[in-house]
Design a protein around this motif. Structure first.
Motif, PDB file in Angstrom:
ATOM      1  N   GLY A 195       0.787  -1.224   0.000  1.00  0.00           N
ATOM      2  CA  GLY A 195       0.000   0.000   0.000  1.00  0.00           C
ATOM      3  C   GLY A 195       0.819   1.274   0.000  1.00  0.00           C
ATOM      4  N   THR A 196       2.135   1.172  -0.154  1.00  0.00           N
ATOM      5  CA  THR A 196       2.991   2.365  -0.154  1.00  0.00           C
ATOM      6  C   THR A 196       4.015   2.258  -1.275  1.00  0.00           C
ATOM      7  OG1 THR A 196       4.820   1.553   1.220  1.00  0.00           O
ATOM      8  CG2 THR A 196       2.838   2.320   2.365  1.00  0.00           C
ATOM      9  N   HIS A 197       4.735   3.351  -1.481  1.00  0.00           N
ATOM     10  CA  HIS A 197       5.867   3.359  -2.405  1.00  0.00           C
ATOM     11  C   HIS A 197       7.172   3.447  -1.613  1.00  0.00           C
ATOM     12  CE1 HIS A 197       3.343   3.726  -5.941  1.00  0.00           C
ATOM     13  NE2 HIS A 197       2.659   4.685  -5.336  1.00  0.00           N
ATOM     14  N   LEU A 198       7.151   2.890  -0.425  1.00  0.00           N
ATOM     15  CA  LEU A 198       8.296   2.995   0.470  1.00  0.00           C
ATOM     16  C   LEU A 198       9.027   1.661   0.590  1.00  0.00           C
ATOM     17  CD1 LEU A 198       6.637   5.040   3.367  1.00  0.00           C
ATOM     18  CD2 LEU A 198       8.026   5.929   1.480  1.00  0.00           C
ATOM     19  N   MET A 220      12.312   4.729   6.434  1.00  0.00           N
ATOM     20  CA  MET A 220      11.481   4.555   5.254  1.00  0.00           C
ATOM     21  C   MET A 220      12.092   5.305   4.073  1.00  0.00           C
ATOM     22  SD  MET A 220       9.243   2.539   6.325  1.00  0.00           S
ATOM     23  CE  MET A 220       8.518   1.978   7.866  1.00  0.00           C
ATOM     24  N   ALA A 221      12.606   4.564   3.113  1.00  0.00           N
ATOM     25  CA  ALA A 221      13.207   5.165   1.921  1.00  0.00           C
ATOM     26  C   ALA A 221      12.143   5.342   0.849  1.00  0.00           C
ATOM     27  CB  ALA A 221      14.336   4.279   1.403  1.00  0.00           C
ATOM     28  N   THR A 222      12.093   6.529   0.260  1.00  0.00           N
ATOM     29  CA  THR A 222      11.114   6.806  -0.786  1.00  0.00           C
ATOM     30  C   THR A 222      11.550   6.182  -2.105  1.00  0.00           C
ATOM     31  OG1 THR A 222      12.217   8.896  -1.282  1.00  0.00           O
ATOM     32  CG2 THR A 222      10.408   8.956   0.308  1.00  0.00           C
ATOM     33  N   ASN A 223      10.607   6.111  -3.041  1.00  0.00           N
ATOM     34  CA  ASN A 223      10.870   5.464  -4.323  1.00  0.00           C
ATOM     35  C   ASN A 223      12.010   6.132  -5.086  1.00  0.00           C
ATOM     36  OD1 ASN A 223      10.099   3.506  -6.442  1.00  0.00           O
ATOM     37  ND2 ASN A 223       9.563   5.348  -7.594  1.00  0.00           N
ATOM     38  N   ILE A 237      21.453   6.815  -0.777  1.00  0.00           N
ATOM     39  CA  ILE A 237      21.912   5.460  -0.491  1.00  0.00           C
ATOM     40  C   ILE A 237      23.166   5.199  -1.310  1.00  0.00           C
ATOM     41  CG2 ILE A 237      21.354   3.014  -0.725  1.00  0.00           C
ATOM     42  CD1 ILE A 237      18.380   3.890  -0.322  1.00  0.00           C
ATOM     43  N   SER A 238      24.197   4.695  -0.661  1.00  0.00           N
ATOM     44  CA  SER A 238      25.464   4.437  -1.341  1.00  0.00           C
ATOM     45  C   SER A 238      25.794   2.954  -1.281  1.00  0.00           C
ATOM     46  CB  SER A 238      26.597   5.233  -0.686  1.00  0.00           C
ATOM     47  OG  SER A 238      27.847   4.914  -1.275  1.00  0.00           O
TER      48      SER A 238
END
Length: 211
Positions: free
Chosen positions: A50-53, A71-74, A98-99
């Protein structure tokens, strides 16, 4: 190499679609000594319902006892889907990215390293760090508490005090200009200007000091 990656790494010359060249031909090399903050990613839960996370479990890379969800976004994971061992990086301006582990480990050393740690470097890397504000020392130094710092000096000059005036044959209050220099904290707690020896320059046991 996939067609998607190839398209990212190439640019066209003029209108000729066949005249594709690697983007590195239009670039110059740069070296960074900036400081960032980073957390180690230890778990990844992709596509939460239900999310784009994407939920990342992160922890302090040096003290792994405390963990927290992030929570990282798309848009953060569209170019690189993180894996355990990668890093969540926070920059001074608030930007978060993010690396991949290899890219991060090749480019950064932990500033919290202390003399006697496993994070060793050569003198060239140590100079980059000390000029950015870190304290550096050699692992092989016997004196307890010794380290080197970078002093910016007074390139525009400051009014000299009586001692300086007498030493240089100047008048007290005359403008005294001093170039940047390295300063050593000695084992007895005193300080002095410092120049590296040949052994120091060729040494590969330099560390970041936390004190």
């Amino acid at each position: 190499m996939s067609e998607e990656i190839k398209s990212i790494l190439e640019v066209a010359l003029g209108d000729e679609e066949s005249a594709m060249v690697h983007i590195s031909n239009f670039m110059q090399e740069y070296q960074s000594v900036k400081k960032v903050k980073a957390a180690l990613i230890i778990d990844v839960q992709k596509g939460l319902e239900g999310t784009h996370l994407t939920e990342l479990t992160i922890c302090d890379p040096l003290e792994k006892g405390i963990q927290a969800p992030y929570m990282a976004t798309n848009d953060m994971v569209v170019r690189h889907m993180p894996e355990p061992g990668d890093y969540l990086v926070l920059y001074d301006d608030g930007y978060v990215s993010i690396s991949p582990a290899k890219a991060f480990n090749d480019g950064y050393l932990p500033v919290r390293g202390i003399a006697g740690s496993d994070y060793l470097m050569d003198f060239g890397a140590a100079i980059d760090f000390v000029r950015s504000g870190a304290k550096i020392a050699r692992k092989g130094w016997n004196g307890k508490g010794m380290f080197v710092v970078y002093q910016k000096g007074y390139p525009e000059g400051i009014p000299c005090n009586k001692q300086t005036a007498e030493a240089w044959g100047m008048n007290e209050g005359d403008l005294f200009k001093c170039r940047p220099y390295l300063q050593l904290k000695t084992a007895d707690g005193s300080h002095c200007m410092w120049s590296p020896s040949v052994s120091d320059v060729l040494g590969d046991d330099w560390v970041i000091v936390n004190s």
